[in-house]
Design a protein around this motif. Structure first.
Motif, PDB file in Angstrom:
ATOM      1  N   TYR A  70     -20.017  -6.284  10.348  1.00  0.00           N
ATOM      2  CA  TYR A  70     -19.967  -6.462  11.785  1.00  0.00           C
ATOM      3  C   TYR A  70     -20.825  -5.017  12.246  1.00  0.00           C
ATOM      4  O   TYR A  70     -21.090  -5.547  13.951  1.00  0.00           O
ATOM      5  CB  TYR A  70     -18.734  -6.731  12.311  1.00  0.00           C
ATOM      6  CG  TYR A  70     -18.572  -9.230  12.298  1.00  0.00           C
ATOM      7  CD1 TYR A  70     -19.755  -9.065  12.686  1.00  0.00           C
ATOM      8  CD2 TYR A  70     -18.080  -8.896  11.159  1.00  0.00           C
ATOM      9  CE1 TYR A  70     -19.496 -10.673  12.757  1.00  0.00           C
ATOM     10  CE2 TYR A  70     -18.053 -10.559  10.496  1.00  0.00           C
ATOM     11  CZ  TYR A  70     -19.070 -11.079  11.539  1.00  0.00           C
ATOM     12  OH  TYR A  70     -18.653 -12.596  11.173  1.00  0.00           O
ATOM     13  N   SER A  71     -20.069  -4.307  12.156  1.00  0.00           N
ATOM     14  CA  SER A  71     -20.694  -2.408  12.587  1.00  0.00           C
ATOM     15  C   SER A  71     -22.182  -2.853  12.949  1.00  0.00           C
ATOM     16  O   SER A  71     -22.832  -2.601  13.743  1.00  0.00           O
ATOM     17  CB  SER A  71     -20.023  -1.588  12.092  1.00  0.00           C
ATOM     18  OG  SER A  71     -20.884  -1.148  10.505  1.00  0.00           O
ATOM     19  N   LYS A  77     -20.562 -13.031  20.031  1.00  0.00           N
ATOM     20  CA  LYS A  77     -19.636 -14.190  19.343  1.00  0.00           C
ATOM     21  C   LYS A  77     -19.872 -14.578  18.183  1.00  0.00           C
ATOM     22  O   LYS A  77     -20.741 -14.914  16.757  1.00  0.00           O
ATOM     23  CB  LYS A  77     -20.085 -16.056  20.425  1.00  0.00           C
ATOM     24  CG  LYS A  77     -20.280 -15.599  21.546  1.00  0.00           C
ATOM     25  CD  LYS A  77     -21.219 -16.741  22.589  1.00  0.00           C
ATOM     26  CE  LYS A  77     -21.260 -16.361  23.676  1.00  0.00           C
ATOM     27  NZ  LYS A  77     -21.945 -18.103  24.906  1.00  0.00           N
ATOM     28  N   VAL A  78     -19.134 -15.026  17.733  1.00  0.00           N
ATOM     29  CA  VAL A  78     -18.603 -15.010  16.471  1.00  0.00           C
ATOM     30  C   VAL A  78     -17.457 -16.523  15.846  1.00  0.00           C
ATOM     31  O   VAL A  78     -16.229 -16.391  16.681  1.00  0.00           O
ATOM     32  CB  VAL A  78     -17.804 -14.028  15.671  1.00  0.00           C
ATOM     33  CG1 VAL A  78     -17.306 -13.928  14.110  1.00  0.00           C
ATOM     34  CG2 VAL A  78     -18.608 -12.556  15.442  1.00  0.00           C
ATOM     35  N   TYR A  79     -17.960 -16.976  15.504  1.00  0.00           N
ATOM     36  CA  TYR A  79     -16.724 -18.506  15.194  1.00  0.00           C
ATOM     37  C   TYR A  79     -16.670 -18.474  13.735  1.00  0.00           C
ATOM     38  O   TYR A  79     -17.522 -18.692  13.055  1.00  0.00           O
ATOM     39  CB  TYR A  79     -18.306 -19.491  15.563  1.00  0.00           C
ATOM     40  CG  TYR A  79     -17.451 -20.793  15.451  1.00  0.00           C
ATOM     41  CD1 TYR A  79     -16.661 -21.078  16.509  1.00  0.00           C
ATOM     42  CD2 TYR A  79     -17.619 -22.235  14.498  1.00  0.00           C
ATOM     43  CE1 TYR A  79     -15.887 -22.263  16.052  1.00  0.00           C
ATOM     44  CE2 TYR A  79     -16.818 -23.265  14.107  1.00  0.00           C
ATOM     45  CZ  TYR A  79     -16.286 -23.642  15.809  1.00  0.00           C
ATOM     46  OH  TYR A  79     -15.535 -25.053  14.872  1.00  0.00           O
ATOM     47  N   ILE A  94      -8.474  -9.834  10.851  1.00  0.00           N
ATOM     48  CA  ILE A  94      -9.976  -9.888  10.685  1.00  0.00           C
ATOM     49  C   ILE A  94     -10.973 -10.066  12.050  1.00  0.00           C
ATOM     50  O   ILE A  94     -11.628  -9.448  12.375  1.00  0.00           O
ATOM     51  CB  ILE A  94     -10.254 -10.916   9.576  1.00  0.00           C
ATOM     52  CG1 ILE A  94     -10.118 -10.749   8.215  1.00  0.00           C
ATOM     53  CG2 ILE A  94     -11.883 -12.167  10.048  1.00  0.00           C
ATOM     54  CD1 ILE A  94      -9.860 -11.782   6.765  1.00  0.00           C
ATOM     55  N   ALA A  95     -10.058 -11.152  12.465  1.00  0.00           N
ATOM     56  CA  ALA A  95     -10.825 -11.197  13.950  1.00  0.00           C
ATOM     57  C   ALA A  95     -10.786 -10.061  15.217  1.00  0.00           C
ATOM     58  O   ALA A  95     -11.484  -9.648  16.172  1.00  0.00           O
ATOM     59  CB  ALA A  95      -9.714 -12.128  14.741  1.00  0.00           C
ATOM     60  N   PHE A  96      -9.215  -9.385  14.534  1.00  0.00           N
ATOM     61  CA  PHE A  96      -9.184  -8.597  15.411  1.00  0.00           C
ATOM     62  C   PHE A  96     -10.439  -7.196  15.205  1.00  0.00           C
ATOM     63  O   PHE A  96     -11.193  -6.374  16.384  1.00  0.00           O
ATOM     64  CB  PHE A  96      -8.418  -7.300  15.693  1.00  0.00           C
ATOM     65  CG  PHE A  96      -7.658  -5.904  16.781  1.00  0.00           C
ATOM     66  CD1 PHE A  96      -7.890  -6.571  18.111  1.00  0.00           C
ATOM     67  CD2 PHE A  96      -7.854  -4.979  15.738  1.00  0.00           C
ATOM     68  CE1 PHE A  96      -7.981  -5.042  18.814  1.00  0.00           C
ATOM     69  CE2 PHE A  96      -7.751  -4.265  17.162  1.00  0.00           C
ATOM     70  CZ  PHE A  96      -7.473  -4.228  18.409  1.00  0.00           C
ATOM     71  N   HIS A  99     -14.106  -7.897  16.710  1.00  0.00           N
ATOM     72  CA  HIS A  99     -13.993  -7.898  17.925  1.00  0.00           C
ATOM     73  C   HIS A  99     -14.032  -6.416  18.306  1.00  0.00           C
ATOM     74  O   HIS A  99     -14.707  -6.077  19.140  1.00  0.00           O
ATOM     75  CB  HIS A  99     -12.440  -8.771  18.356  1.00  0.00           C
ATOM     76  CG  HIS A  99     -12.998  -8.080  19.802  1.00  0.00           C
ATOM     77  ND1 HIS A  99     -13.629  -9.082  21.063  1.00  0.00           N
ATOM     78  CD2 HIS A  99     -11.706  -7.234  20.821  1.00  0.00           C
ATOM     79  CE1 HIS A  99     -13.468  -8.582  22.271  1.00  0.00           C
ATOM     80  NE2 HIS A  99     -12.428  -7.715  21.875  1.00  0.00           N
ATOM     81  N   LYS A 100     -13.208  -6.026  17.758  1.00  0.00           N
ATOM     82  CA  LYS A 100     -13.195  -3.977  18.038  1.00  0.00           C
ATOM     83  C   LYS A 100     -14.108  -3.625  17.498  1.00  0.00           C
ATOM     84  O   LYS A 100     -15.220  -2.691  18.677  1.00  0.00           O
ATOM     85  CB  LYS A 100     -11.763  -3.602  17.561  1.00  0.00           C
ATOM     86  CG  LYS A 100     -12.167  -2.211  17.160  1.00  0.00           C
ATOM     87  CD  LYS A 100     -10.829  -1.587  16.445  1.00  0.00           C
ATOM     88  CE  LYS A 100     -11.492  -1.237  14.861  1.00  0.00           C
ATOM     89  NZ  LYS A 100     -10.301  -0.253  13.452  1.00  0.00           N
TER      90      LYS A 100
END
Length: 124
Positions: A70-71, A77-79, A94-96, A99-100
């Motif tokens: 994700y970097s 947005k991620v679903y 993982i979710a954090f 987002h981070k």
């Protein structure tokens, strides 16, 4: 056209990317990320729970791998979905991490059977 393709290939092969290409960053509006095929429900309309799970697939998404992905992906947005993504042991991490790393808004699909785990995992 052929000369242009040769030029691009020469850049790729020699790894001499123009500085302007290095600065390009894509930002996706939404990324749909299947975390797992595991599911704790046996719906007749969805057979994802019948998909065999290899041992190596169960915990493939480490926080380190997620941060690397994700970097560079940089999604708005991620679903998170799958089977039941909340079954992943480190779902909250993982979710954090997503987002981070990307600043993305996180949402996920769930059958809501594990309501207590959902409450724990979505409270940051």
């Amino acid at each position: 056209m052929k000369s242009y393709i040769k030029y691009i290939n020469s850049l790729l092969v020699k790894e001499k990317y123009p500085a302007s290409l290095k600065k390009i960053s894509y930002k996706y509006d939404i990324v749909i990320h299947y975390l797992t095929w595991r599911c704790n429900s046996r719906c007749i309309t969805c057979n994802c729970w019948k998909t065999p799970i290899l041992e190596s697939e169960k915990e493939v998404w480490s926080v380190g791998n997620i941060e690397k992905l994700y970097s560079t992906l940089r999604a708005k947005k991620v679903y998170l979905t799958g089977g039941e993504p909340i079954l992943i042991k480190n779902f909250k991490e993982i979710a954090f991490a997503i987002h981070k790393t990307s600043g993305a808004l996180i949402s996920f699909a769930s059958n809501a059977i594990l309501t207590e785990k959902i409450k724990q995992d979505i409270s940051w």
